[in-house]
Design a protein around this motif. Structure first.
Motif, PDB file in Angstrom:
ATOM      1  N   PHE A 159      86.024  58.329  56.606  1.00  0.00           N
ATOM      2  CA  PHE A 159      86.152  59.288  55.503  1.00  0.00           C
ATOM      3  C   PHE A 159      87.099  60.427  55.871  1.00  0.00           C
ATOM      4  O   PHE A 159      87.976  60.793  55.085  1.00  0.00           O
ATOM      5  N   ILE A 160      86.940  60.984  57.063  1.00  0.00           N
ATOM      6  CA  ILE A 160      87.789  62.103  57.503  1.00  0.00           C
ATOM      7  C   ILE A 160      89.235  61.651  57.656  1.00  0.00           C
ATOM      8  O   ILE A 160      90.176  62.340  57.211  1.00  0.00           O
ATOM      9  N   LEU A 161      89.437  60.493  58.278  1.00  0.00           N
ATOM     10  CA  LEU A 161      90.801  59.972  58.444  1.00  0.00           C
ATOM     11  C   LEU A 161      91.445  59.709  57.079  1.00  0.00           C
ATOM     12  O   LEU A 161      92.626  60.003  56.859  1.00  0.00           O
ATOM     13  N   TYR A 162      90.649  59.174  56.175  1.00  0.00           N
ATOM     14  CA  TYR A 162      91.147  58.770  54.854  1.00  0.00           C
ATOM     15  C   TYR A 162      91.615  59.960  54.030  1.00  0.00           C
ATOM     16  O   TYR A 162      92.689  59.925  53.419  1.00  0.00           O
ATOM     17  N   TRP A 163      90.813  61.035  54.013  1.00  0.00           N
ATOM     18  CA  TRP A 163      91.107  62.165  53.136  1.00  0.00           C
ATOM     19  C   TRP A 163      91.883  63.298  53.811  1.00  0.00           C
ATOM     20  O   TRP A 163      92.544  64.089  53.131  1.00  0.00           O
ATOM     21  N   LYS A 215     100.262  54.096  51.139  1.00  0.00           N
ATOM     22  CA  LYS A 215     100.356  52.903  51.976  1.00  0.00           C
ATOM     23  C   LYS A 215      99.537  53.062  53.243  1.00  0.00           C
ATOM     24  O   LYS A 215      98.845  52.122  53.680  1.00  0.00           O
ATOM     25  N   HIS A 216      99.560  54.247  53.833  1.00  0.00           N
ATOM     26  CA  HIS A 216      98.783  54.496  55.041  1.00  0.00           C
ATOM     27  C   HIS A 216      97.283  54.474  54.742  1.00  0.00           C
ATOM     28  O   HIS A 216      96.488  53.998  55.559  1.00  0.00           O
ATOM     29  N   GLN A 217      96.920  55.005  53.585  1.00  0.00           N
ATOM     30  CA  GLN A 217      95.504  54.948  53.188  1.00  0.00           C
ATOM     31  C   GLN A 217      95.035  53.501  53.043  1.00  0.00           C
ATOM     32  O   GLN A 217      93.953  53.135  53.521  1.00  0.00           O
ATOM     33  N   ARG A 242      97.260  56.368  43.296  1.00  0.00           N
ATOM     34  CA  ARG A 242      96.991  57.430  44.256  1.00  0.00           C
ATOM     35  C   ARG A 242      95.592  57.996  43.995  1.00  0.00           C
ATOM     36  O   ARG A 242      95.248  58.362  42.869  1.00  0.00           O
ATOM     37  N   ARG A 243      94.777  58.028  45.036  1.00  0.00           N
ATOM     38  CA  ARG A 243      93.422  58.538  44.889  1.00  0.00           C
ATOM     39  C   ARG A 243      93.374  60.008  45.300  1.00  0.00           C
ATOM     40  O   ARG A 243      93.950  60.397  46.316  1.00  0.00           O
ATOM     41  N   ARG A 244      92.684  60.785  44.500  1.00  0.00           N
ATOM     42  CA  ARG A 244      92.505  62.203  44.813  1.00  0.00           C
ATOM     43  C   ARG A 244      91.030  62.482  45.026  1.00  0.00           C
ATOM     44  O   ARG A 244      90.175  61.973  44.291  1.00  0.00           O
ATOM     45  N   PHE A 245      90.744  63.320  46.008  1.00  0.00           N
ATOM     46  CA  PHE A 245      89.355  63.611  46.331  1.00  0.00           C
ATOM     47  C   PHE A 245      88.671  64.310  45.167  1.00  0.00           C
ATOM     48  O   PHE A 245      89.206  65.251  44.581  1.00  0.00           O
ATOM     49  N   SER A 246      87.487  63.830  44.830  1.00  0.00           N
ATOM     50  CA  SER A 246      86.695  64.420  43.755  1.00  0.00           C
ATOM     51  C   SER A 246      85.321  64.783  44.301  1.00  0.00           C
ATOM     52  O   SER A 246      84.569  63.905  44.740  1.00  0.00           O
ATOM     53  N   TYR A 247      85.012  66.066  44.289  1.00  0.00           N
ATOM     54  CA  TYR A 247      83.711  66.519  44.777  1.00  0.00           C
ATOM     55  C   TYR A 247      82.585  65.905  43.957  1.00  0.00           C
ATOM     56  O   TYR A 247      81.591  65.413  44.503  1.00  0.00           O
ATOM     57  N   GLU A 248      82.745  65.915  42.641  1.00  0.00           N
ATOM     58  CA  GLU A 248      81.720  65.374  41.749  1.00  0.00           C
ATOM     59  C   GLU A 248      81.494  63.887  42.001  1.00  0.00           C
ATOM     60  O   GLU A 248      80.358  63.418  42.059  1.00  0.00           O
ATOM     61  N   PHE A 261      85.508  57.044  48.488  1.00  0.00           N
ATOM     62  CA  PHE A 261      86.923  56.792  48.766  1.00  0.00           C
ATOM     63  C   PHE A 261      87.759  56.678  47.481  1.00  0.00           C
ATOM     64  O   PHE A 261      88.916  56.266  47.526  1.00  0.00           O
ATOM     65  N   GLY A 262      87.145  57.014  46.351  1.00  0.00           N
ATOM     66  CA  GLY A 262      87.891  57.042  45.093  1.00  0.00           C
ATOM     67  C   GLY A 262      87.986  55.703  44.386  1.00  0.00           C
ATOM     68  O   GLY A 262      88.840  55.526  43.510  1.00  0.00           O
ATOM     69  N   PHE A 263      87.112  54.758  44.724  1.00  0.00           N
ATOM     70  CA  PHE A 263      87.122  53.438  44.090  1.00  0.00           C
ATOM     71  C   PHE A 263      85.893  53.258  43.213  1.00  0.00           C
ATOM     72  O   PHE A 263      84.816  53.793  43.513  1.00  0.00           O
ATOM     73  N   ASN A 264      86.049  52.495  42.140  1.00  0.00           N
ATOM     74  CA  ASN A 264      84.939  52.180  41.249  1.00  0.00           C
ATOM     75  C   ASN A 264      84.680  50.677  41.264  1.00  0.00           C
ATOM     76  O   ASN A 264      85.545  49.891  40.871  1.00  0.00           O
ATOM     77  N   LEU A 265      83.521  50.288  41.752  1.00  0.00           N
ATOM     78  CA  LEU A 265      83.120  48.885  41.763  1.00  0.00           C
ATOM     79  C   LEU A 265      82.254  48.603  40.537  1.00  0.00           C
ATOM     80  O   LEU A 265      81.656  49.507  39.954  1.00  0.00           O
ATOM     81  N   MET A 266      82.180  47.327  40.174  1.00  0.00           N
ATOM     82  CA  MET A 266      81.387  46.953  39.015  1.00  0.00           C
ATOM     83  C   MET A 266      79.897  47.096  39.303  1.00  0.00           C
ATOM     84  O   MET A 266      79.449  46.987  40.455  1.00  0.00           O
TER      85      MET A 266
END
Length: 484
Positions: free
Chosen positions: A16-20, A28-30, A184-190, A261-266
């Motif tokens: 998580f820390i490396l990712y954000w 690409k690095h993410q 591009r994923r942006r960090f969302s606190y919510e 990580f900003g992804f939405n799974l079903m």
């Protein structure tokens, strides 16, 4: 690596820390970090099986590109069949080879012929049934024109091996998950708080409910010949609760982790034990697998559009294949067949889509009719789960036979032997109450009125964390669906 382990508790924050905070400026690095982290996560069990998932990734990546770059329909079909045969071939060798060899030997022995065949001493790679179906869906969707093949191998590798859902789903479609690696994923606190809340609920289901139900369910099933029918029914009930909390708990953790990580799974479970008929149950249980079989097997076979015989044939095919997907044992095939038998009357009477909404949608409590419908569906489900849990058909039949005997009405005095604790009964009741009042959300804690107050909310979360710490076993406990 298990979600309910110290290893994962260290692994997740590091990634998580490396990712954000390290790779957040370069998409690409993410994506590369996701792919590498996923391989570390998967290789934690046995690094040798990484070769299989990497091979499947390379195969379907090039199959997808090959399909779009050829204009000849025959060549497109050949490429698709190469993907299907090789992927299912690996699955067949690792998961079903010994099953077919043993039954082949038994069949000839029954006819009076003894043949010498050797079984393979092989270990089933964790999650092979899940990522095989995920890569297959990509090749099929590209072939059908539902999806453009990717030219970015890193994105595709990250999609196939995405660690939150790699081992036990949800079985994601490329049409849903793969495009998310392009954005591009942006960090969302919510979004992160929501993800942590779902992870918390998933851990509660797994650690507090499933693992503790497993202790007693395992004892009862392993000693079923010595116990009365009343106790065996309790064992089947406990396993019914265990398998739901274990599997849906995994899905909650997977979906919640993905949100971090900003992804939405079903959505993979929709409160299936509140279903009013079996058709509704299968719309709410393991949704990613049910819809996979619907879209890639049932509909291509003709679905429900043909005559009565076609409907019956297709129903039995999809349920039997679903049962066989779960494991190389006749118990799973009978479990699938039994659910087909449950489902057929609803399909043939056009009542299989009667209950599409949420039970008691505008009320706090179900009506008397809905209550009896849910109870009847739940009892049918318990009966079917006995075949799923039993070691063999003989075990299942003897287990059910004892439940249907007069000993069902004997007091379950043997509960003193297995030590079923009142605290577990209380926790199960509490669990179902929370699930009921949260049934309108994506998961139980997503939409509960009494959690609106900040003080109550944090008090409740603290209570859940306390229970997880109190009931967590010191040794690692696998998720049931890891074996599939």
């Amino acid at each position: 690596m298990l979600f309910n382990s110290l290893d994962f508790a260290i692994f997740l924050p590091v990634v998580f820390i490396l990712y954000w905070f390290v790779f957040n400026r370069n998409l690409k690095h993410q994506n590369l970090l996701v792919a590498v982290s996923s391989y570390v996560f998967y290789g934690w069990w046995d690094y040798r099986f990484l070769s299989l998932i990497i091979f499947s990734t390379i195969l379907d990546y090039w199959i997808g590109r090959g399909i779009v770059h050829t204009s000849l329909p025959k060549q497109k079909k050949i490429l698709l069949w190469i993907s299907i045969i090789i992927n299912l071939g690996f699955l067949g060798i690792f998961k079903y080879y010994n099953f077919f060899i043993d039954n082949f030997r038994s069949a000839f022995s029954f006819l009076g012929y003894e043949i010498n065949t050797n079984s393979l001493n092989i270990i089933l790679p964790v999650g092979i049934s899940f990522y095989t179906f995920q890569t297959l869906s990509y090749s099929i969707d590209v072939y059908k024109g539902n999806l453009k093949p990717t030219n970015d191998f890193i994105k595709f590798a990250a999609f196939v091996s995405f660690f939150p859902q790699l081992v036990a789903g949800p079985i994601e479609r490329a049409t849903n998950l793969l495009p998310q690696f392009y954005k591009r994923r942006r960090f969302s606190y919510e979004n992160s708080v929501n993800g942590l809340r779902q992870i918390l609920w998933g851990l509660f289901k797994k650690v507090v409910i499933a693992d503790n139900c497993a202790v007693y369910a395992n004892y009862i099933f392993e000693n079923s010949l010595e116990l009365p029918g009343s106790t065996l029914f309790i064992g089947a009930l406990l396993f019914t609760i265990q398998i739901y909390c274990d599997f849906s708990g995994y899905s909650d953790i997977a979906i919640g982790t993905s949100r971090l990580f900003g992804f939405n799974l079903m959505k993979n479970f929709a409160f299936p034990y509140f279903s009013r008929d079996i058709a509704e149950f299968w719309r709410r249980w393991h949704i990613s697998l049910s819809t996979w079989f619907r879209d890639y097997l049932y509909i291509p076979l003709g679905g429900s559009k043909g005559g009565v015989l076609i409907k019956i044939r297709n129903t039995f095919i999809i349920f039997i294949v679903s049962g066989f997907w779960h494991g190389a044992n006749w118990t799973f095939i009978v479990w699938g067949t039994l659910n087909a038998i449950y489902f057929l009357p609803l399909l043939l009477s056009n009542k299989n889509r009667n209950n599409l909404g949420i039970v008691a949608e505008n009320n706090n409590m179900p009506s008397l009719k809905e209550l009896f419908q849910m109870l009847g569906t739940f009892l049918l489900t318990i009966f079917a789960w006995i075949f799923f849990r039993a070691e063999s058909l003989n075990h299942a039949i003897s287990y059910i036979g004892e439940i249907l005997s007069w000993s069902l009405f004997n007091p379950p005095s043997s509960l003193d032997v297995i030590g079923l604790k009142k605290i577990l009964i209380f926790l199960i009741v509490l669990f179902f109450m929370i699930e009921w009042f949260g049934r309108k959300g994506d998961y139980a804690l997503d939409n509960i009125i009494f959690l609106k107050s900040k003080l109550v909310r944090w008090g409740f979360y603290s209570f859940i964390v306390f229970l997880i710490g109190m009931f967590m076993y010191t040794e690692k406990t696998n998720f049931i669906y890891f074996q599939f």
